[in-house]
Design an enzyme around this catalytic site. Structure first.
Site, PDB file in Angstrom:
ATOM      1  N   GLN A 172      40.153  45.943  41.827  1.00 64.92           N
ATOM      2  CA  GLN A 172      39.399  45.393  43.021  1.00 64.92           C
ATOM      3  C   GLN A 172      40.173  43.903  43.400  1.00 64.92           C
ATOM      4  O   GLN A 172      39.540  43.114  44.108  1.00 64.92           O
ATOM      5  CB  GLN A 172      37.987  45.005  42.342  1.00 64.92           C
ATOM      6  CG  GLN A 172      37.239  46.130  42.336  1.00 64.92           C
ATOM      7  CD  GLN A 172      35.816  45.848  42.198  1.00 64.92           C
ATOM      8  OE1 GLN A 172      35.002  45.583  43.116  1.00 64.92           O
ATOM      9  NE2 GLN A 172      35.295  46.157  40.687  1.00 64.92           N
ATOM     10  N   ASP A 214      35.007  34.351  36.269  1.00 61.40           N
ATOM     11  CA  ASP A 214      34.389  35.652  36.901  1.00 61.40           C
ATOM     12  C   ASP A 214      35.675  35.817  38.031  1.00 61.40           C
ATOM     13  O   ASP A 214      36.205  34.924  38.384  1.00 61.40           O
ATOM     14  CB  ASP A 214      33.004  35.395  37.352  1.00 61.40           C
ATOM     15  CG  ASP A 214      32.478  36.771  37.862  1.00 61.40           C
ATOM     16  OD1 ASP A 214      33.083  37.703  37.598  1.00 61.40           O
ATOM     17  OD2 ASP A 214      31.489  36.509  38.385  1.00 61.40           O
ATOM     18  N   GLU A 215      35.769  37.298  38.456  1.00 60.60           N
ATOM     19  CA  GLU A 215      36.631  37.759  39.211  1.00 60.60           C
ATOM     20  C   GLU A 215      38.142  36.990  39.146  1.00 60.60           C
ATOM     21  O   GLU A 215      38.539  36.306  40.221  1.00 60.60           O
ATOM     22  CB  GLU A 215      35.913  36.994  40.632  1.00 60.60           C
ATOM     23  CG  GLU A 215      34.519  37.631  40.909  1.00 60.60           C
ATOM     24  CD  GLU A 215      34.565  39.230  41.365  1.00 60.60           C
ATOM     25  OE1 GLU A 215      35.532  39.752  41.386  1.00 60.60           O
ATOM     26  OE2 GLU A 215      33.534  39.643  41.625  1.00 60.60           O
ATOM     27  N   THR A 261      27.806  40.708  35.569  1.00 58.95           N
ATOM     28  CA  THR A 261      27.035  39.556  35.762  1.00 58.95           C
ATOM     29  C   THR A 261      25.982  39.430  34.325  1.00 58.95           C
ATOM     30  O   THR A 261      25.724  38.303  33.885  1.00 58.95           O
ATOM     31  CB  THR A 261      26.542  39.423  36.894  1.00 58.95           C
ATOM     32  OG1 THR A 261      27.164  39.581  37.976  1.00 58.95           O
ATOM     33  CG2 THR A 261      25.255  38.142  37.122  1.00 58.95           C
TER      34      THR A 261
END
Length: 733
Positions: free
Chosen positions: A251, A220-221, A34
């Site tokens: 993840q 993101d992600e 982040t």
């Protein structure tokens, strides 16, 4: 300008300053992604001619979007409000407000939530004259959602399943459903992204407008993106090609929601000149915890490969505890949480993570007994879950026909075509005559305005009366089983055939284990009334309020993105974690292993891993096998706090059984009778054996675990069975 770059490590700085072209940032757990994203955006704004509205930053949650805007705002000030920062859905809605007419919708469209969508699906099924038992609303809605996320329209779905009559009908429901939404000028959640993608594909001017606007795109992600989200990003990035995706293939844990791990694994293939930057320095966990996580995830083949490291201290060893059963496991967790509170004065240092919500029941009860405040995040307390409250409501109505609240809760659960209008009439008559709702339901044919619904109402009353008769005969666990079977509740959930329905079935099975525990507990009388009283005390006592310092409980999926000083990772047993459903698929096992990696890396200072030697499942106590994931953690990183042998030996000796503890092995039991112990190592694939019940057969596979082995045996007459070697009492022939 350079202040916000101070403190960044070499790789973080590289990710911030590599602004142009496609960039893949593999950000390991706790690696400060982040901070990198916020610093990268600030760097772009302060070193190029890019304006805030030319940057698109996409996250997966509103919370993450708000945090990112806050961090960027602290660097660049009020200009952050001109940026496009948000979730996939919020960004797409913003685009659709300007161009949805291209898809035939008005710009004043509304968005239906899941409940609204299910209502429309239900209308379609009804209008087509279909049996809802054959086409459950949730099951059909799930198929439609998956089709949309795969960019498949009704015609495409029908074509894919052209040889499946049932799925062709589902495709027609999908077609009608889509038409109804359009007539109502409404979108469901899946439509928001799907329509945006379709408009961009089919309207060159719209696509060029947004491709020209977004000079820099950050996602993101990225490992959690599905196919429509991938298409959206691919389309928008075709203008400048400055796309930076941040994620961690290790993840990726949301396959059940449609996430496609190949999106991140194939990024460099899609973008030939992409630069990969690895963020491997962890700022969260101790070295011991990271080494354990690295050891587990290294067993996955479908990964890019990285190795988390930290400059912090090695820290405490991972404490392993093997309880005799789930209650013993829960007692240990409660004890250690209390010890942490005694040391620090805080409960919220601790988080309890589990694979399924059903595991929380024993732990919640242990916390309540010890007056330890706790809260369940991203879910309900076990006894507050809808399906559990429904089953308890049935039992309460069986016990007390005057319980109007319970009657109104379950008279139409599962669906019996007894609607709200009918219930209002029942209630009105009950109030007028000063009697219970059940009394009116039982005699519904005496009331003219209820005569059309009378057969269904009286049938329900007959069910409750029969169950009440059985309550005077059956023990409470068998009565509860009859309730979920005779009411049709379990059958209705099974017919839905969705992940959500299966979760609810798992919770009911866990509830049945709780009832079984009660029925065999010598401290209780075994009566229905006493059981309901005990359940009421468990569900009504709040050990905390929202502002209170509490132990946090949640599924591992819910814990993603969070961190805690102390983590209890529970139920490390085959069939629990990894789940039984994943056993037959190497890909699913790898996803389960990624989930374990996520769980381990939530811990900052201290990690406890707990498992049991036996667990109550479906009302039966069964021996367990420790999880393969636990066995993948080198012993040098762990310490064993178990005292299972000393706790249970006396009880087992009374039963004529000897407990033989073994490190890193499944529980092993041997009868003390003079039966020669079999050489387990001799049981291998291809060995012919004889079982006293199943007869002769051939071992198909043998997984040796310590002093035991999991055997899959193809018996000549009994078929294929999965047995534990020490219990099977096999004879080699």
């Amino acid at each position: 300008m350079e202040d916000y770059l101070k403190g960044l490590n070499e790789k973080q700085l590289e990710a911030v300053k590599t602004t142009d072209g496609p960039v893949l940032v593999i950000a390991g757990a706790g690696s400060g992604k982040t901070t990198v994203l916020a610093s990268r955006i600030a760097y772009i704004l302060q070193t190029t001619y890019t304006r805030p509205w030319n940057i698109l930053a996409i996250t997966f949650t509103n919370k993450a979007a708000a945090e990112m805007k806050s961090r960027i705002g602290s660097i660049i000030g009020g200009e952050v409000n001109d940026m496009w920062v948000g979730t996939f859905h919020s960004i797409c809605v913003r685009i659709l407000r300007t161009c949805i007419d291209r898809a035939g919708y008005g710009k004043d469209f509304v968005i239906y939530d899941t409940s609204d969508s299910h209502t429309v699906v239900k209308e379609c099924i009804k209008e087509m004259g279909l049996d809802e038992k054959m086409f459950p609303v949730r099951g059909v809605a799930s198929v439609i959602s998956k089709a949309k996320n795969d960019l498949t329209d009704p015609d495409g779905l029908e074509s894919i399943h052209r040889r499946d009559p049932r799925m062709r009908i589902v495709a027609e429901i999908y077609r009608r459903y889509r038409s109804k939404l359009m007539n109502n000028n409404a979108l469901d959640f899946d439509d928001i992204i799907l329509l945006t993608v379709n408009i961009l594909k089919e309207n060159e001017d719209v696509a060029e407008k947004y491709q020209a606007r977004f000079q820099y795109i950050l996602v993101d992600e990225y490992q959690d993106t599905n196919n429509t989200q991938y298409e959206l990003i691919d389309l928008l990035a075709r203008g400048y090609g400055n796309i930076c995706v941040v994620g961690d293939d290790d993840q990726s844990i949301y396959k059940f929601r449609g996430a496609n791990i190949q999106n991140i694994l194939g990024f460099e293939k899609d973008h030939k000149n992409a630069k990969r930057i690895m963020l491997e320095q962890n700022y969260r966990s101790t070295s011991n915890i990271l080494d354990a996580a690295n050891a587990v995830i290294a067993h996955n083949r479908g990964r890019m490969g990285k190795n988390l490291w930290t400059s912090s201290k090695r820290g405490d060893s991972i404490t392993v505890y093997t309880g005799w059963d789930e209650k013993d496991e829960a007692k240990f967790i409660a004890k250690k949480a209390a010890e942490r509170y005694a040391e620090t004065g805080r409960y919220n240092d601790c988080a309890v993570l589990y694979r399924t919500n059903a595991q929380s029941r024993a732990i919640e009860e242990a916390f309540m007994r010890e007056a330890i405040p706790y809260k369940v995040l991203a879910g309900l307390r076990f006894y507050d879950r809808r399906e559990i409250k429904d089953v308890i409501a049935y039992l309460r109505l069986v016990y007390n026909h005057g319980d109007d609240v319970s009657l109104r809760r379950i008279i139409n659960e599962p669906k019996r075509k007894i609607g709200a209008a009918t219930l209002e009439k029942v209630r009105s008559h009950a109030l007028e005559q000063g009697t219970s709702d059940f009394e009116i339901v039982e005699n519904a044919d005496m009331y003219p305005d209820l005569r059309s619904a009378a057969p269904r109402l009286k049938q329900f009353a007959a069910l409750i009366k029969e169950l009440r008769r059985l309550a005077g005969i059956l023990p409470v666990d068998e009565l509860a089983k009859r309730v979920i079977e005779d009411s049709g509740y379990m059958a209705a959930l099974a017919a839905e055939d969705t992940v959500e329905a299966q979760t609810r079935i798992d919770n009911i099975n866990e509830f049945m284990s709780a009832v079984k525990d009660y029925a065999v507990n010598p401290e209780y009388s075994g009566s229905l009334g006493e059981f309901l009283e005990s359940v009421t005390l468990v569900s009504d006592i709040d050990g905390y309020d929202q502002e209170q310092d509490c132990v946090v409980m949640m599924t591992i999926h819910s814990a993603k993105g969070l961190e805690f000083p102390v983590v209890f990772l529970t139920g490390l047993e085959e069939g629990i974690f990894p789940s039984q459903r994943s056993m037959d698929s190497p890909e699913d096992i790898e996803e389960e292993r990624r989930l374990c990696y996520v769980a381990i890396t939530r811990a900052k200072e201290k990690l406890y891993i707990t498992k049991t030697t036996s667990r109550m499942k479906f009302g039966r106590r069964e021996p367990t096998i420790e999880s393969r994931f636990f066995r993948e953690i080198p012993e040098e990183y762990t310490e064993d706090a178990s005292r299972a042998a000393s706790r249970v030996s006396s009880g087992l000796e009374r039963a004529g059984i000897e407990f033989l503890p073994g490190k890193r092995s499944a529980p092993v039991y041997e009868r003390k009778e003079a039966v020669p112990a079999m050489d387990i190592s001799a049981l291998n694939a291809g060995t012919r054996v004889r079982h006293r019940k199943f007869g002769e057969g051939t071992i198909v596979s043998a997984q040796h675990i310590g002093r035991d082995a999991v055997l899959v045996i193809d018996f000549d007459t009994a078929g294929t069975k999965r047995l534990m070697a020490v219990f099977a009492k096999l004879e080699i022939i």
